[in-house]
Design an enzyme around this catalytic site. Structure first.
Site, PDB file in Angstrom:
ATOM      1  N   SER A  85       0.826  -1.226   0.137  1.00 11.11           N
ATOM      2  CA  SER A  85       0.226   0.147  -0.078  1.00 11.11           C
ATOM      3  C   SER A  85       1.035   1.227   0.056  1.00 11.11           C
ATOM      4  O   SER A  85       1.959   1.416   0.515  1.00 11.11           O
ATOM      5  CB  SER A  85      -0.850   0.060   1.315  1.00 11.11           C
ATOM      6  OG  SER A  85      -1.885   0.989   1.286  1.00 11.11           O
ATOM      7  N   ASP A  86       0.283   1.995  -0.625  1.00 10.39           N
ATOM      8  CA  ASP A  86       1.030   3.484  -0.573  1.00 10.39           C
ATOM      9  C   ASP A  86       0.082   4.647  -0.667  1.00 10.39           C
ATOM     10  O   ASP A  86      -1.043   4.558  -1.332  1.00 10.39           O
ATOM     11  CB  ASP A  86       1.978   3.823  -1.920  1.00 10.39           C
ATOM     12  CG  ASP A  86       3.045   4.852  -1.706  1.00 10.39           C
ATOM     13  OD1 ASP A  86       3.972   4.626  -0.965  1.00 10.39           O
ATOM     14  OD2 ASP A  86       2.888   5.987  -2.315  1.00 10.39           O
ATOM     15  N   GLN A  87       0.469   5.905  -0.118  1.00 15.21           N
ATOM     16  CA  GLN A  87      -0.414   7.068  -0.167  1.00 15.21           C
ATOM     17  C   GLN A  87       0.256   8.201  -0.539  1.00 15.21           C
ATOM     18  O   GLN A  87       1.472   8.433  -0.179  1.00 15.21           O
ATOM     19  CB  GLN A  87      -0.776   7.338   1.355  1.00 15.21           C
ATOM     20  CG  GLN A  87      -1.974   8.205   1.414  1.00 15.21           C
ATOM     21  CD  GLN A  87      -2.604   8.402   2.985  1.00 15.21           C
ATOM     22  OE1 GLN A  87      -1.848   8.943   3.651  1.00 15.21           O
ATOM     23  NE2 GLN A  87      -3.588   7.808   3.211  1.00 15.21           N
ATOM     24  N   ALA A 122      -3.320   3.935  -2.459  1.00 17.22           N
ATOM     25  CA  ALA A 122      -3.267   2.704  -3.622  1.00 17.22           C
ATOM     26  C   ALA A 122      -3.067   1.292  -2.593  1.00 17.22           C
ATOM     27  O   ALA A 122      -2.335   1.250  -1.641  1.00 17.22           O
ATOM     28  CB  ALA A 122      -2.250   2.810  -4.388  1.00 17.22           C
TER      29      ALA A 122
END
Length: 214
Positions: A85-87, A122
């Site tokens: 996950s990434d933001q 994401a």
């Protein structure tokens, strides 16, 4: 209740599970969120450059990094399901990342006050098992956050209390940071904290994981 051993393996007292589940992150916020689903899981931090690429949109950056995190861990972890996950936050086309220190965080909050910021969170679920039905699932969950128009004094005081220097956008909505936010709009209330659990639940179901001990 989740229990952690020294190898960063998180075990739950409920939920039968045969498949290894790995969270490609060292984030305490993502670990706490994933623990809510009551699966046993391991947490392994991927090593990669998280800088945005030239010409890349914030959404593209978040999606690419979420998948790259999962891929990096998958190389050495066969027969497992890996969650990446990434933001990335964006305001008027400007990407807003993790501030790292007090001065940068204050500058971020000064820029965002009274304005609406888009947070792209994401999520990638990579099924590294030999007979995976859906090898890769990826999704971007958007959250619109309107920040209160607060004074420099209030923003500075907030930062000194909570010190959210490892958070994109310099605010912890799950903590005191909620007090500097005017509104939040999202289909997934956990996305802003860093791991969209509604989307993740759907992806894990698609991968064949069973909830509720069934």
């Amino acid at each position: 209740m989740a229990m952690k051993n020294k190898e960063n393996v998180f075990t739950m007292q409920t939920n039968k599970q045969l498949t290894r589940l790995i969270l490609a992150s060292s984030s305490v916020y993502r670990r706490e969120l994933l623990a809510r689903l009551q699966f046993n899981f391991e947490s392994i931090a991927p090593e990669l450059d998280e800088s945005p690429r030239s010409g890349e949109s914030p959404e593209q950056t978040a999606l690419r990094l979420a998948q790259e995190k999962a891929v990096v861990i998958a190389k050495n972890q066969p027969e497992a399901i890996i969650i990446g996950s990434d933001q990335v936050a964006t305001l008027g086309g400007l990407q807003i990342g993790k501030p790292g220190d007090h001065e940068a965080a204050l500058a971020q909050l000064q820029l965002m006050r009274g304005r609406e910021v888009t947070f792209h969170t994401a999520l990638c679920v990579l099924d590294n098992r030999q007979h995976a039905v859906v090898p890769v699932q990826i999704q971007d969950v958007c959250t619109m956050v309107k920040f209160r128009n607060l004074s420099d004094t209030e923003l500075d005081a907030y930062l000194r209390i909570e010190q959210p220097y490892d958070c994109a956008g310099s605010a912890k909505n799950e903590g005191l940071g909620i007090a500097i936010i005017e509104s939040i709009k999202s289909d997934d209330p956990t996305a802003l904290t860093g791991l969209p659990l509604i989307a993740l639940s759907s992806m894990l179901r698609n991968a064949g994981l069973s909830f509720f001990n069934l």
